[in-house]
Design an enzyme around this catalytic site. Structure first.
Site, mmCIF file in Angstrom:
data_model
loop_
_atom_site.group_PDB
_atom_site.id
_atom_site.type_symbol
_atom_site.label_atom_id
_atom_site.label_comp_id
_atom_site.label_asym_id
_atom_site.label_seq_id
_atom_site.Cartn_x
_atom_site.Cartn_y
_atom_site.Cartn_z
ATOM 1 C CG HIS A 60 -1.582 -1.140 1.663
ATOM 2 N ND1 HIS A 60 -2.946 -1.254 1.536
ATOM 3 C CD2 HIS A 60 -1.158 -2.318 2.213
ATOM 4 C CE1 HIS A 60 -3.344 -2.434 1.981
ATOM 5 N NE2 HIS A 60 -2.279 -3.097 2.401
ATOM 6 C CE1 TYR A 61 -1.975 5.924 -2.608
ATOM 7 C CE2 TYR A 61 -0.424 5.501 -4.378
ATOM 8 C CZ TYR A 61 -1.660 5.935 -3.958
ATOM 9 O OH TYR A 61 -2.582 6.382 -4.859
ATOM 10 C CB THR A 62 0.579 6.123 4.139
ATOM 11 O OG1 THR A 62 1.454 7.173 3.705
ATOM 12 C CG2 THR A 62 1.394 4.928 4.607
ATOM 13 C CD GLU A 124 -0.836 1.428 4.366
ATOM 14 O OE1 GLU A 124 -0.349 2.209 3.517
ATOM 15 O OE2 GLU A 124 -2.054 1.218 4.509
ATOM 16 C CG HIS A 183 -5.175 -1.819 -0.931
ATOM 17 N ND1 HIS A 183 -5.463 -0.739 -0.120
ATOM 18 C CD2 HIS A 183 -6.114 -2.749 -0.639
ATOM 19 C CE1 HIS A 183 -6.512 -1.027 0.636
ATOM 20 N NE2 HIS A 183 -6.932 -2.231 0.333
ATOM 21 C CG ASP A 193 -3.239 1.668 -1.997
ATOM 22 O OD1 ASP A 193 -4.426 1.527 -2.348
ATOM 23 O OD2 ASP A 193 -2.778 1.167 -0.959
#
Length: 295
Positions: A60-62, A124, A183, A193
């Site tokens: 993921h990215y946050t 993440e 994700h 993401d």
């Protein structure tokens, strides 16, 4: 039958003097629990009907900076096993133990499995996602999907940390390369993401991580004219064969195009259009030839 340990406890409690009741009672209770009459034997026999719980790694990215990401992932209802900040240091933060369930994946599916929170490790990566100047572009234009240049770059040290961590986890839990996903791969109608700037190809070619197609196979399939004769149902089945959850309508509706976009973010990130074309088809076929048809 009364065990010796229980006999000792009863005798001790019965002979306590009133003056030392409080102290003696604590000591007696402590004595009652120091020895167990039973042994848990986890070595003599093992069931064949079992498998590794962890089957996926989801990246993921946050959509936030370090402070905001850490606060959200430690104080809110969202959680993740590992957090990679953008600091130029050697730290990878583990927020949830591997053997525990983190709340990072949400609704979605991949490889015929739903509830991926139960069967995955979430990672993440601190990254804002879409560049600030493009965050309203879909509302202000007729565009349906973000383009490659709309996404933010990752720091090189973050990719090095991802490579180290994913390699370690994939080996430890024997995770299939096709089960190292974004994700967006498992929730294409909800998530985008880790985005088009996440270097899946680099991770595969430089670190041996995850899945990637063979260029020769892709070129051969593109030149074969196979795409022109493939039906929508044939192509959708190829997506299912690889792992994507896609509907069975006879059209490229929005839900189906979301899957195409997610696939392109992963395997053709510089041209993520959401539209099916011969190159996307060739990449999909090449991936199936390498990872699915082998079985």
């Amino acid at each position: 039958m009364t065990t010796p340990n229980r006999t000792f406890c009863a005798h001790t409690l019965a002979t306590l003097r009133p003056l030392s009741l409080a102290c003696g009672f604590v000591l007696a209770l402590a004595g009652c629990t120091t020895t167990s009459p039973f042994i848990i034997d986890n070595k003599s026999y093992h069931s064949q009907g079992q498998e590794q719980r962890i089957k996926f790694i989801v990246l993921h990215y946050t959509v936030g900076n370090n402070e905001r990401s850490l606060k959200q992932l430690t104080e809110g209802n969202v959680s993740v096993h590992y957090l990679i900040m953008d600091h130029q240091d050697d730290k990878i933060y583990q927020l949830v133990d591997d053997d525990k369930r983190a709340w990072h994946a949400g609704k979605g599916a991949f490889a015929n499995r739903t509830m991926l929170n139960d069967t995955s490790i979430g990672i993440e990566i601190v990254n804002p996602g879409i560049k600030p100047e493009y965050r309203q572009v879909l509302r202000q234009t007729d565009a349906e999907y973000y383009a490659y240049e709309h996404y933010m770059d990752f720091e090189e040290v973050q990719i090095e940390k991802v490579a180290y961590l994913v390699d370690k986890l994939a080996k430890q839990y024997d995770i299939d390369p096709t089960h190292i996903i974004g994700h967006s791969d498992m929730a294409p109608s909800r998530k985008i993401d880790p985005g088009a700037k996440f270097p899946w190809e680099k991770l595969h070619k430089e670190y041996g991580i995850g899945a990637w197609y063979d260029e020769f196979d892709k070129s051969y399939i593109m030149n074969s004219g196979e795409y022109e004769t493939a039906s929508i149902q044939d192509i959708k089945q190829l997506f299912r064969d690889y792992g994507y959850d896609i509907n069975d309508t006879d059209e490229w509706d929005k839900s189906s195009r979301n899957v195409i976009y997610a696939f392109q973010l992963h395997f053709r990130p510089q041209q993520p259009t959401g539209n099916m074309d011969s190159e996307t088809y060739a990449i999909l076929r090449a991936l199936n030839a390498k990872y699915v048809d082998r079985d």
